[in-house]
Design a protein around this motif. Structure first.
Motif, PDB file in Angstrom:
ATOM      1  N   ASP A  58       0.801  -1.245  -0.028  1.00 32.42           N
ATOM      2  CA  ASP A  58       0.033   0.046   0.056  1.00 32.42           C
ATOM      3  C   ASP A  58       0.757   1.401   0.089  1.00 32.42           C
ATOM      4  O   ASP A  58       1.720   1.436   0.848  1.00 32.42           O
ATOM      5  CB  ASP A  58      -0.738   0.015   1.354  1.00 32.42           C
ATOM      6  CG  ASP A  58      -2.057   1.012   1.189  1.00 32.42           C
ATOM      7  OD1 ASP A  58      -1.754   1.809   0.447  1.00 32.42           O
ATOM      8  OD2 ASP A  58      -2.993   0.940   1.907  1.00 32.42           O
ATOM      9  N   ALA A  59       0.747   2.083  -1.198  1.00 31.49           N
ATOM     10  CA  ALA A  59       1.532   3.164  -1.127  1.00 31.49           C
ATOM     11  C   ALA A  59       1.093   4.125   0.024  1.00 31.49           C
ATOM     12  O   ALA A  59       2.116   5.123   0.291  1.00 31.49           O
ATOM     13  CB  ALA A  59       1.287   3.908  -2.464  1.00 31.49           C
ATOM     14  N   VAL A  63       4.100   6.399   1.838  1.00 32.65           N
ATOM     15  CA  VAL A  63       4.157   7.868   1.977  1.00 32.65           C
ATOM     16  C   VAL A  63       4.096   8.454   3.622  1.00 32.65           C
ATOM     17  O   VAL A  63       4.815   9.078   3.927  1.00 32.65           O
ATOM     18  CB  VAL A  63       2.975   8.569   1.389  1.00 32.65           C
ATOM     19  CG1 VAL A  63       2.612   9.970   1.678  1.00 32.65           C
ATOM     20  CG2 VAL A  63       3.039   8.067  -0.250  1.00 32.65           C
ATOM     21  N   ARG A  64       3.385   7.707   4.227  1.00 32.95           N
ATOM     22  CA  ARG A  64       3.544   8.014   5.685  1.00 32.95           C
ATOM     23  C   ARG A  64       4.629   7.947   6.205  1.00 32.95           C
ATOM     24  O   ARG A  64       5.165   8.530   7.207  1.00 32.95           O
ATOM     25  CB  ARG A  64       2.425   6.787   6.341  1.00 32.95           C
ATOM     26  CG  ARG A  64       2.233   6.976   7.784  1.00 32.95           C
ATOM     27  CD  ARG A  64       1.469   6.074   8.655  1.00 32.95           C
ATOM     28  NE  ARG A  64      -0.284   6.208   8.145  1.00 32.95           N
ATOM     29  CZ  ARG A  64      -0.706   4.954   7.855  1.00 32.95           C
ATOM     30  NH1 ARG A  64      -0.375   3.842   8.415  1.00 32.95           N
ATOM     31  NH2 ARG A  64      -2.125   5.179   7.598  1.00 32.95           N
ATOM     32  N   ALA A  65       5.458   6.875   5.857  1.00 27.87           N
ATOM     33  CA  ALA A  65       6.558   6.589   6.455  1.00 27.87           C
ATOM     34  C   ALA A  65       7.794   7.425   5.836  1.00 27.87           C
ATOM     35  O   ALA A  65       8.715   7.990   6.629  1.00 27.87           O
ATOM     36  CB  ALA A  65       7.177   5.361   6.534  1.00 27.87           C
ATOM     37  N   VAL A  72       1.262  14.774  -2.911  1.00 27.75           N
ATOM     38  CA  VAL A  72       1.107  13.529  -2.960  1.00 27.75           C
ATOM     39  C   VAL A  72      -0.427  13.409  -3.641  1.00 27.75           C
ATOM     40  O   VAL A  72      -1.159  13.699  -3.027  1.00 27.75           O
ATOM     41  CB  VAL A  72       1.372  12.466  -1.878  1.00 27.75           C
ATOM     42  CG1 VAL A  72       0.791  11.161  -2.507  1.00 27.75           C
ATOM     43  CG2 VAL A  72       2.906  12.336  -1.752  1.00 27.75           C
ATOM     44  N   LEU A  73      -0.733  13.086  -4.721  1.00 29.50           N
ATOM     45  CA  LEU A  73      -1.984  12.479  -5.204  1.00 29.50           C
ATOM     46  C   LEU A  73      -2.195  11.180  -5.064  1.00 29.50           C
ATOM     47  O   LEU A  73      -1.542  10.370  -5.879  1.00 29.50           O
ATOM     48  CB  LEU A  73      -2.331  13.123  -6.567  1.00 29.50           C
ATOM     49  CG  LEU A  73      -3.800  13.178  -7.156  1.00 29.50           C
ATOM     50  CD1 LEU A  73      -4.095  14.263  -7.984  1.00 29.50           C
ATOM     51  CD2 LEU A  73      -4.196  11.686  -7.562  1.00 29.50           C
ATOM     52  N   LEU A  88      -6.309  11.768   2.553  1.00 30.68           N
ATOM     53  CA  LEU A  88      -6.215  13.213   2.454  1.00 30.68           C
ATOM     54  C   LEU A  88      -5.442  13.555   3.750  1.00 30.68           C
ATOM     55  O   LEU A  88      -4.749  14.418   3.861  1.00 30.68           O
ATOM     56  CB  LEU A  88      -7.503  13.754   2.780  1.00 30.68           C
ATOM     57  CG  LEU A  88      -8.489  13.908   1.427  1.00 30.68           C
ATOM     58  CD1 LEU A  88      -9.907  14.066   1.705  1.00 30.68           C
ATOM     59  CD2 LEU A  88      -7.921  14.749   0.277  1.00 30.68           C
ATOM     60  N   GLU A  89      -5.464  12.654   4.908  1.00 29.72           N
ATOM     61  CA  GLU A  89      -4.538  12.855   6.017  1.00 29.72           C
ATOM     62  C   GLU A  89      -3.015  12.528   5.612  1.00 29.72           C
ATOM     63  O   GLU A  89      -2.283  13.414   6.054  1.00 29.72           O
ATOM     64  CB  GLU A  89      -4.899  11.917   7.159  1.00 29.72           C
ATOM     65  CG  GLU A  89      -6.149  12.104   7.821  1.00 29.72           C
ATOM     66  CD  GLU A  89      -6.273  11.432   9.074  1.00 29.72           C
ATOM     67  OE1 GLU A  89      -5.911  10.049   9.025  1.00 29.72           O
ATOM     68  OE2 GLU A  89      -7.418  11.796   9.907  1.00 29.72           O
ATOM     69  N   HIS A  90      -3.030  11.900   4.534  1.00 25.86           N
ATOM     70  CA  HIS A  90      -1.199  11.469   4.451  1.00 25.86           C
ATOM     71  C   HIS A  90      -0.902  11.813   2.956  1.00 25.86           C
ATOM     72  O   HIS A  90       0.263  11.768   2.826  1.00 25.86           O
ATOM     73  CB  HIS A  90      -0.985   9.827   4.742  1.00 25.86           C
ATOM     74  CG  HIS A  90      -1.336   9.321   6.023  1.00 25.86           C
ATOM     75  ND1 HIS A  90      -0.472   9.727   7.124  1.00 25.86           N
ATOM     76  CD2 HIS A  90      -2.281   8.557   6.521  1.00 25.86           C
ATOM     77  CE1 HIS A  90      -1.073   9.290   8.080  1.00 25.86           C
ATOM     78  NE2 HIS A  90      -2.331   8.544   7.708  1.00 25.86           N
TER      79      HIS A  90
END
Length: 216
Positions: A58-59, A63-65, A72-73, A88-90
């Motif tokens: 899962d991207a 992105v979170r890490a 980022v879209l 939308l949060e990450h």
């Protein structure tokens, strides 16, 4: 402007890349997270487009890490409220498959422009509010449904309120560089935009220049 596309579906990756290039973007495209990681390490981008579910995982977790220093879209078939909120949060924007490629191009352009101008994620003009991250417009608290091009033009008008936006500026942000500035596509769009925004009117014509927006 340079964009990185991460999409493992070959046909969709080719289609997205072609559409973004036709709109004037420089595009690098990869199929999974490891080559994306390498590309982000060695190149500078104005925006990234991540398919959420990739062969490596899962991207969203990636992105979170590692949170790239560019917008980022996320693209995904997962459309639950929880998935949208997480995206939308990450990330900075979230588009559910299937989607219109023209809308994707408009959203990428909006994200790139925000980085270039330091534009805040929420713009306001009187009782009008534009949430760029959620791609939502409200007037007096009422949600207004706009097309991708209407959204981009309105966003540009509000971002530079206090001075008129020229026709060339508005055409450049909403259409690709092959658009004819002498055509009436912008006038038609402004007419539709005025109708959707309702009264009292906010968008005014600056003869010989373009258009401006003012609080009603």
């Amino acid at each position: 402007m340079r964009v990185l596309v991460i999409e493992d579906d070959d046909d969709l990756r080719v289609a997205i890349t072609a559409s973004l290039r036709a709109a004037g973007f420089a595009v690098d495209a990869v199929a999974d997270l490891p080559p994306a990681d390498e590309a982000l390490a060695v190149n500078s981008y104005d925006c990234t487009v991540f398919d959420r579910m990739l062969p490596s995982g899962d991207a969203l977790h990636y992105v979170r890490a590692r949170r790239p220093a560019v917008p980022v879209l996320f693209l995904t078939a997962r459309d639950s409220v929880a998935d949208r909120i997480a995206g939308l949060e990450h990330g900075d924007d979230y588009l559910v498959k299937p989607f219109a490629v023209a809308e994707l191009v408009a959203r990428v352009r909006s994200l790139c422009r925000r980085v270039a101008t330091g534009r805040p994620p929420v713009l306001r003009c009187g009782d009008l509010e534009i949430d760029s991250a959620r791609h939502e417009v409200r007037r007096a608290g009422v949600l207004i449904t706009l097309t991708a091009k209407e959204f981009v033009v309105l966003e540009q008008l509000v971002a530079q309120q206090g001075r008129p936006a020229t026709r060339a500026e508005l055409i450049e942000v909403a259409w690709d560089r092959m658009a004819d500035p002498a055509s009436n596509v912008l006038d038609v769009l402004i007419t539709q935009l005025r109708r959707k925004l309702g009264k009292p009117p906010m968008v005014h014509t600056e003869r010989g220049v373009g258009y401006r927006i003012e609080p009603a």
